[in-house]
Write an enzyme that holds these catalytic residues in place. Structure first.
Site, PDB file in Angstrom:
ATOM      1  N   ASP A  55      -2.096  10.932  -1.997  1.00  0.00           N
ATOM      2  CA  ASP A  55      -2.416   9.853  -2.943  1.00  0.00           C
ATOM      3  C   ASP A  55      -2.733  10.378  -4.324  1.00  0.00           C
ATOM      4  OD1 ASP A  55      -2.982   8.560  -0.167  1.00  0.00           O
ATOM      5  OD2 ASP A  55      -2.743   6.934  -1.627  1.00  0.00           O
ATOM      6  N   GLN A  74      -2.782   2.644  10.269  1.00  0.00           N
ATOM      7  CA  GLN A  74      -1.466   2.712   9.617  1.00  0.00           C
ATOM      8  C   GLN A  74      -0.471   3.529  10.441  1.00  0.00           C
ATOM      9  OE1 GLN A  74      -4.368   3.068   8.054  1.00  0.00           O
ATOM     10  NE2 GLN A  74      -4.302   2.457   5.907  1.00  0.00           N
ATOM     11  N   ASN A 132      -5.674  12.376   0.441  1.00  0.00           N
ATOM     12  CA  ASN A 132      -4.783  11.568   1.287  1.00  0.00           C
ATOM     13  C   ASN A 132      -5.652  10.822   2.293  1.00  0.00           C
ATOM     14  OD1 ASN A 132      -2.048  10.769   1.964  1.00  0.00           O
ATOM     15  ND2 ASN A 132      -2.328  11.873   3.876  1.00  0.00           N
ATOM     16  N   LYS A 133      -5.028   9.980   3.074  1.00  0.00           N
ATOM     17  CA  LYS A 133      -5.743   9.140   4.040  1.00  0.00           C
ATOM     18  C   LYS A 133      -6.787   9.943   4.808  1.00  0.00           C
ATOM     19  CE  LYS A 133      -5.573   5.645   4.614  1.00  0.00           C
ATOM     20  NZ  LYS A 133      -6.565   4.725   3.960  1.00  0.00           N
ATOM     21  N   ARG A 167       0.834  -1.204   0.000  1.00  0.00           N
ATOM     22  CA  ARG A 167       0.000   0.000   0.000  1.00  0.00           C
ATOM     23  C   ARG A 167       0.870   1.256   0.000  1.00  0.00           C
ATOM     24  NH1 ARG A 167       1.511   1.732   4.377  1.00  0.00           N
ATOM     25  NH2 ARG A 167       0.353   3.653   4.165  1.00  0.00           N
ATOM     26  N   GLY A 168       0.189   2.416  -0.051  1.00  0.00           N
ATOM     27  CA  GLY A 168       0.898   3.689  -0.068  1.00  0.00           C
ATOM     28  C   GLY A 168       1.201   4.082  -1.512  1.00  0.00           C
ATOM     29  N   ALA A 169       0.950   5.364  -1.833  1.00  0.00           N
ATOM     30  CA  ALA A 169       0.944   5.775  -3.238  1.00  0.00           C
ATOM     31  C   ALA A 169       2.217   5.421  -4.021  1.00  0.00           C
ATOM     32  CB  ALA A 169       0.638   7.266  -3.317  1.00  0.00           C
TER      33      ALA A 169
HETATM   34  O1  MRU Z   1      -4.893   3.346   2.258  1.00  0.00           O
HETATM   35  P1  MRU Z   1      -3.404   3.500   2.304  1.00  0.00           P
HETATM   36  O2  MRU Z   1      -2.795   2.959   3.533  1.00  0.00           O
HETATM   37  O3  MRU Z   1      -2.732   3.005   1.045  1.00  0.00           O
HETATM   38  O4  MRU Z   1      -3.203   5.074   2.330  1.00  0.00           O
HETATM   39  C1  MRU Z   1      -1.916   5.590   2.260  1.00  0.00           C
HETATM   40  C2  MRU Z   1      -1.866   7.036   2.474  1.00  0.00           C
HETATM   41  O5  MRU Z   1      -2.870   7.701   2.533  1.00  0.00           O
HETATM   42  C3  MRU Z   1      -0.536   7.672   2.489  1.00  0.00           C
HETATM   43  O6  MRU Z   1      -0.548   8.773   3.316  1.00  0.00           O
HETATM   44  C4  MRU Z   1      -0.250   8.076   1.064  1.00  0.00           C
HETATM   45  O7  MRU Z   1      -0.181   7.007   0.189  1.00  0.00           O
HETATM   46  C5  MRU Z   1       0.784   9.042   0.875  1.00  0.00           C
HETATM   47  S1  MRU Z   1       2.490   8.716   1.075  1.00  0.00           S
HETATM   48  C6  MRU Z   1       2.849   7.298   0.847  1.00  0.00           C
END
Ligand code: MRU
Length: 368
Positions: A244, A203, A254-255, A57-59
């Protein structure tokens, strides 16, 4: 993926180079921090499942994973366009996923068109793999550059509040916001890291606290709802998050919980800064309203770490992301420099500079 990182970082994803049975290994983030276990994806449906479950996960890492997924389909001789479509659709908000998939697919397709499908099939698979490796390497380099640019905004003795997880678990390098946090720690400028637990999937508490501990950072987690009184108490100098997707007007998805933090930061005169690679900027999405927000199963809210916390059958509203308008964002840090203020014009200049690799490369996009 190059592996020049030190003990404070982890390898979240690895391509297993085997001619007979290529595979992608991912550290299963759903099991952290209790268990460090690796999932081996030998085909694209397994990788899509890992992405949907947030094992990977994570962008930025989704961009890397998507590109390697295309390479995996190509190496197996699967239907590559169909695999690419399945990967791109696995999570809709993080634009890096579709971007990484698109780049590897383009490399594969160009080679197939040039060499013909039958003799060219291995060459095309190699082209997709080379593109995935290039994306991973560029992501690691982007992390380092974002850390450097982000340090311009970190003063001595900084107390930083962050949300979700943005370190080496989401990147081929040291991440986005967390890369800046690590740089601040190494420079002796970080006094305290405050970490929102980040409901519903924690997270922050599970992953960012794990990364902070490995890096020896003085940190504390807090319930998301405690951020308001923490900011009011004057114990935060800077809020740093990742992104994201960044729309053309500077709106940041973002989250979920990020928007609330930005409102609170403005209320308490604390800078709110977003750290993201240029690949997260999506000029084809005009504004925040155009960003598709992923909705996830209500049971993620109605339960905590697998245990029900609401009566059986309780409905839940579970957007995985929210959108922060540019007016609340002090600056966006990218590998190509700082965007401040966050305006459509500055974002356009950033993208134009990134695409024109022949001309002079401006390092910053700051209007004074
Ligand atoms: O749902 P997730 O855990 O993939 O969400 C991730 C985030 O929102 C992060 O903050 C985002 O990807 C930015 S930096 C990696």
């Amino acid at each position: 993926m190059s592996d020049t990182r030190d003990m404070t970082t982890v390898r979240a994803l690895r391509w297993l180079d085997s001619q007979d049975s290529p595979a992608i290994e991912v550290l299963d983030q759903t099991r952290l921090p209790a268990v460090e276990t690796v999932l081996t994806c030998t085909d694209v449906p397994q990788l899509v499942d890992a992405i949907k479950r947030l094992a990977v996960r994570g962008a930025p890492l989704l961009g890397v994973a998507g590109a390697y997924g295309v390479a995996l389909a190509a190496a197996r001789g699967d239907d590559v366009p169909a695999a690419a479509a399945a990967l791109s659709g696995a999570r809709p908000t993080a634009v890096n996923l579709a971007w990484g998939v698109g780049r590897a697919l383009a490399a594969w397709r160009t080679t197939v068109e040039r060499t013909g499908p039958v003799p060219g099939i291995n060459t095309a698979a190699q082209a997709a793999l080379a593109e995935a490796k290039a994306i991973a390497e560029a992501d690691a380099a982007a992390s380092a550059a974002m850390a450097e640019h982000g340090m311009e905004l970190v003063g001595p003795g900084a107390r930083i509040l962050t949300h979700c997880n943005t370190g080496s678990l989401v990147s081929a390098g040291e991440g986005t916001a967390f890369a800046v946090i690590l740089a601040a720690q190494r420079a002796g400028r970080l006094a305290k890291l405050w970490i929102d637990e980040t409901r519903p999937l924690l997270q922050g508490a599970r992953l960012t606290a794990w990364e902070a501990r490995r890096a020896g950072i003085d940190h504390a987690i807090l319930a998301d709802s405690a951020a308001a009184s923490l900011l009011a108490s004057g114990q935060v100098d800077l809020v740093l998050t990742g992104a994201d997707r960044i729309a053309a007007d500077g709106s940041v998805a973002n989250k979920v919980g990020t928007y609330g933090l930005a409102v609170l930061a403005r209320r308490h005169d604390v800078p709110f800064v977003v750290v993201a690679p240029v690949s997260t900027v999506d000029l084809s999405t005009q504004d925040g309203a155009g960003i598709e927000v992923e909705f996830r199963a209500g049971e993620e809210v109605a339960s905590l770490a697998g245990h029900p916390v609401a009566p059986a059958g309780t409905q839940a509203w579970n957007p995985a992301f929210d959108v922060t308008p540019p007016s609340l964002i002090t600056a966006i840090v990218t590998e190509r420099g700082l965007i401040k203020p966050v305006t459509a014009g500055n974002l356009q200049r950033l993208r134009a500079g990134a695409e024109d690799s022949t001309g002079p490369q401006p390092a910053r996009y700051v209007e004074r």
